[in-house]
Motif scaffolding. Structure first.
Motif, short mmCIF file in Angstrom:
data_model
loop_
_atom_site.label_atom_id
_atom_site.label_comp_id
_atom_site.label_asym_id
_atom_site.label_seq_id
_atom_site.Cartn_x
_atom_site.Cartn_y
_atom_site.Cartn_z
N TYR A 244 0.80 -1.22 0.00
CA TYR A 244 0.00 0.00 0.00
C TYR A 244 0.84 1.28 0.00
CZ TYR A 244 -3.45 -3.43 1.45
OH TYR A 244 -4.24 -4.55 1.54
N VAL A 245 2.10 1.21 0.37
CA VAL A 245 2.92 2.43 0.39
C VAL A 245 3.19 2.91 -1.03
CG1 VAL A 245 5.17 3.38 1.01
CG2 VAL A 245 3.97 1.90 2.61
N GLY A 246 3.55 1.98 -1.92
CA GLY A 246 3.85 2.38 -3.29
C GLY A 246 2.65 2.97 -4.01
N VAL A 247 1.51 2.32 -3.88
CA VAL A 247 0.34 2.81 -4.59
C VAL A 247 -0.16 4.12 -3.99
CG1 VAL A 247 -1.35 1.52 -3.21
CG2 VAL A 247 -1.88 2.11 -5.59
N LEU A 248 -0.01 4.31 -2.68
CA LEU A 248 -0.46 5.55 -2.06
C LEU A 248 0.43 6.72 -2.46
CD1 LEU A 248 -1.45 4.39 1.55
CD2 LEU A 248 -2.96 5.06 -0.32
N ILE A 249 1.75 6.54 -2.32
CA ILE A 249 2.66 7.64 -2.67
C ILE A 249 2.67 7.89 -4.18
CG2 ILE A 249 5.07 8.38 -2.66
CD1 ILE A 249 5.42 6.96 -0.04
N GLY A 250 2.82 6.80 -4.95
CA GLY A 250 2.82 6.97 -6.40
C GLY A 250 1.49 7.46 -6.93
N GLY A 251 0.40 6.90 -6.40
CA GLY A 251 -0.91 7.33 -6.86
C GLY A 251 -1.20 8.78 -6.52
N ALA A 252 -0.84 9.19 -5.29
CA ALA A 252 -1.08 10.58 -4.90
C ALA A 252 -0.25 11.53 -5.76
CB ALA A 252 -0.73 10.76 -3.42
N THR A 253 1.02 11.17 -6.02
CA THR A 253 1.86 12.02 -6.87
C THR A 253 1.31 12.10 -8.29
OG1 THR A 253 3.78 11.37 -5.55
CG2 THR A 253 4.20 12.41 -7.68
N ALA A 254 0.93 10.93 -8.84
CA ALA A 254 0.41 10.92 -10.22
C ALA A 254 -0.88 11.71 -10.33
CB ALA A 254 0.20 9.47 -10.66
N ILE A 255 -1.78 11.54 -9.36
CA ILE A 255 -3.06 12.26 -9.43
C ILE A 255 -2.82 13.76 -9.26
CG2 ILE A 255 -5.28 12.56 -8.27
CD1 ILE A 255 -5.21 9.57 -7.67
N GLY A 256 -1.87 14.12 -8.36
CA GLY A 256 -1.56 15.54 -8.20
C GLY A 256 -1.01 16.15 -9.48
N VAL A 257 -0.09 15.44 -10.14
CA VAL A 257 0.44 15.94 -11.41
C VAL A 257 -0.66 15.98 -12.48
CG1 VAL A 257 2.10 15.47 -13.26
CG2 VAL A 257 2.78 15.16 -10.88
N ALA A 258 -1.56 14.98 -12.48
CA ALA A 258 -2.65 14.96 -13.46
C ALA A 258 -3.60 16.14 -13.24
CB ALA A 258 -3.41 13.64 -13.36
N LEU A 259 -3.91 16.44 -11.98
CA LEU A 259 -4.78 17.60 -11.70
C LEU A 259 -4.11 18.90 -12.15
CD1 LEU A 259 -6.09 16.64 -8.14
CD2 LEU A 259 -7.39 16.65 -10.28
N PHE A 260 -2.79 18.98 -11.98
CA PHE A 260 -2.07 20.18 -12.39
C PHE A 260 -1.98 20.28 -13.92
CE2 PHE A 260 1.95 22.24 -13.56
CZ PHE A 260 1.78 23.48 -12.97
N SER A 261 -1.80 19.14 -14.60
CA SER A 261 -1.57 19.15 -16.05
C SER A 261 -2.85 19.03 -16.85
CB SER A 261 -0.62 18.01 -16.43
OG SER A 261 0.59 18.08 -15.70
N PHE A 262 -3.84 18.24 -16.35
CA PHE A 262 -5.05 17.96 -17.12
C PHE A 262 -6.27 18.64 -16.51
CE2 PHE A 262 -2.78 13.69 -17.81
CZ PHE A 262 -2.05 14.20 -18.87
N TRP A 263 -6.07 19.77 -15.83
CA TRP A 263 -7.21 20.43 -15.19
C TRP A 263 -8.25 20.83 -16.23
CZ3 TRP A 263 -8.95 20.56 -10.52
CH2 TRP A 263 -9.95 21.47 -10.17
N GLY A 264 -9.49 20.47 -15.98
CA GLY A 264 -10.57 20.72 -16.93
C GLY A 264 -10.79 19.58 -17.91
N ASP A 265 -10.00 18.55 -17.84
CA ASP A 265 -10.15 17.38 -18.71
C ASP A 265 -10.24 16.13 -17.84
OD1 ASP A 265 -10.29 15.65 -20.78
OD2 ASP A 265 -8.46 16.32 -21.79
N PRO A 266 -11.39 15.86 -17.27
CA PRO A 266 -11.52 14.76 -16.29
C PRO A 266 -11.27 13.39 -16.88
CG PRO A 266 -13.68 15.63 -16.86
CD PRO A 266 -12.68 16.55 -17.48
N LEU A 267 -11.34 13.25 -18.22
CA LEU A 267 -11.13 11.94 -18.83
C LEU A 267 -9.71 11.44 -18.55
CD1 LEU A 267 -12.01 9.61 -20.67
CD2 LEU A 267 -11.23 10.97 -22.63
N TRP A 268 -8.71 12.29 -18.73
CA TRP A 268 -7.33 11.86 -18.53
C TRP A 268 -7.00 11.72 -17.05
CZ3 TRP A 268 -5.62 9.69 -22.55
CH2 TRP A 268 -5.94 10.16 -23.82
N ILE A 269 -7.64 12.54 -16.22
CA ILE A 269 -7.45 12.36 -14.77
C ILE A 269 -8.00 11.00 -14.33
CG2 ILE A 269 -8.04 13.27 -12.49
CD1 ILE A 269 -8.18 16.05 -13.76
N GLY A 270 -9.19 10.66 -14.88
CA GLY A 270 -9.77 9.34 -14.58
C GLY A 270 -8.91 8.22 -15.11
N ALA A 271 -8.24 8.44 -16.25
CA ALA A 271 -7.36 7.41 -16.81
C ALA A 271 -6.19 7.13 -15.87
CB ALA A 271 -6.87 7.83 -18.19
N VAL A 272 -5.62 8.19 -15.27
CA VAL A 272 -4.52 8.01 -14.32
C VAL A 272 -5.00 7.23 -13.10
CG1 VAL A 272 -2.92 9.22 -12.78
CG2 VAL A 272 -3.30 10.06 -15.10
#
Length: 402
Positions: A244-272
């Motif tokens: 659970y450590v890898g998926v929590l840290i990696g997932g939180a980082t990936a979702i944070g970067v996705a929110l920053f990069s794909f803001w307004g495009d929920p399809l790609w955020i959902g893909a991450v």
């Protein structure tokens, strides 16, 4: 004469203390040899399989060495530069991401972050630290890694040590077994087998899991166009050896970067999010049960404790030794607990005194012993008489010849 248990415990405890003190004093000097021994341990099953396939031990080790060296060179040339480049870029852009997150929180939840200080000041300080010290942190990290491992040790000593240990691994194990204390050799062999099962099941199995997850996360995140996706995927996979450590840290980082990069495009955020969800489902329901198995016995909390303790005591050497030491200590702890449950301290009942050996008495008819003694005396007298007659006959013969 049997050596007392208390004396044996004292001497073996002193030997273990000397070993730990030696590791602490030598520090980084023994690190290449520890890594080389670890590499030889991991590759020994491969060499054994190649031997069973018909190759000699020397040819098996040479083939394995060539493949590992080529894989290492390819990784250094192709993968490591991308990882460092994306890591440096992620550290550089992190302050902007934190600023956007703070602005979003202020807009949606006004007053949630106090502007007078507290969290607001903490975020501001963190942004400044990340922005100003990114280059210094990266150079310090690289410098510490070079100082801990050393270019010469990494490129020369580790492969040489691994090659020779792998070549003589079976003979070395047999020689160690020959020097085990004979009284405790069966117990030591059993404990060593359990430690090998736990360690091999975790390290080799988890290595395969990390390779599969790293490939999936890195390629999938790069496919959806996530910035720094390759670095985030590899980081999440490497940290997955702690559940659970890898998926929590990696997932939180990936979702944070996705929110920053794909803001307004929920399809790609959902893909991450879906990429990490699929990875977690596959890991928990197939990879861990099928590859690692349930016999490892390394609890995540125990593993974290071992990493913290050995890292604090022995530095980078302790981090390298944390997993095998955690496996060994886990097996020894279970063995000692089993012995405790059999002891007087747990049962509260003293062990029954071992009965004395019975005295065997042979019953014979009356006069049997006297008859045997009489017969023995007659036999002795008869033998003496025959000897005397033979002596007299020899004297007569000599007189007649003279």
């Amino acid at each position: 004469m049997r050596n007392p248990v208390r004396k044996q415990v004292k001497w073996w405890g002193l030997a273990a203390l000397v070993l730990l003190l030696t590791l602490w004093l030598l520090g980084q000097a023994v690190l290449p040899f520890i890594i080389g021994a670890g590499v030889a341990y991991l590759l020994d099953p491969v060499a054994d399989r190649l031997e069973r396939a018909g190759l000699s031990r020397t040819m098996s080790v040479v083939l394995i060495t060539v493949i590992v060296v080529l894989a290492f060179i390819a990784t250094v040339l192709l993968v490591v530069p991308i990882l460092f480049r994306q890591a440096a870029a992620l550290i550089e852009i992190a302050p902007q991401m934190l600023e956007q997150a703070r602005a979003f929180a202020d807009a949606r939840f006004p007053g949630a972050i106090p502007h007078a200080g507290g969290l607001q000041q903490t975020l501001t300080d963190l942004q400044a630290a990340l922005g100003e010290q990114a280059g210094r942190v990266a150079s310090t990290l690289l410098g510490s890694v070079r100082g801990a491992i050393g270019t010469v040790a990494l490129l020369v000593i580790v492969p040489v040590v691994a090659f020779y240990l792998l070549l003589d691994w079976d003979n070395m194990v047999a020689e160690i077994d020959r020097h085990l204390p004979r009284e405790h050799a069966p117990v030591i062999r059993r404990l060593a087998t359990e430690i090998d099962d736990a360690l091999a099941g975790f390290v080799r199995g988890q290595g395969v899991v990390i390779l599969i997850l790293g490939t999936w996360y890195a390629l999938a995140l790069m496919f959806v166009g996530l910035p720094f996706g390759f670095f985030i995927g590899i980081m999440a996979a490497v940290l997955s050896f702690i559940p659970y450590v890898g998926v929590l840290i990696g997932g939180a980082t990936a979702i944070g970067v996705a929110l920053f990069s794909f803001w307004g495009d929920p399809l790609w955020i959902g893909a991450v999010v879906a990429i990490f969800a699929v990875g977690q489902v596959v890991e928990g329901n197939y990879l861990q049960p099928k590859i690692v198995g349930g016999h490892v016995g390394l609890h995540p909390v125990w593993l974290l404790l071992a990493l913290s303790v050995f890292g604090a005591l022995f530095g980078f050497v302790g981090l390298v030794m944390a997993v095998p030491m955690a496996a060994a200590l886990g097996v020894l702890a279970r063995f000692l607990i089993a012995r405790y449950r059999e002891s007087v301290l747990y049962t509260g009942q003293s062990e029954p005194v071992e009965p004395a050996q019975p005295i065997l008495v042979e019953m014979v008819p009356a006069g049997t012993v006297a008859d045997r003694l009489r017969a023995a005396r007659l036999a002795v007298d008869r033998a003496r008489s025959q000897q005397q007659i033979a002596t007299m006959q020899d004297d007569l013969n000599r007189r007649e010849r003279s």
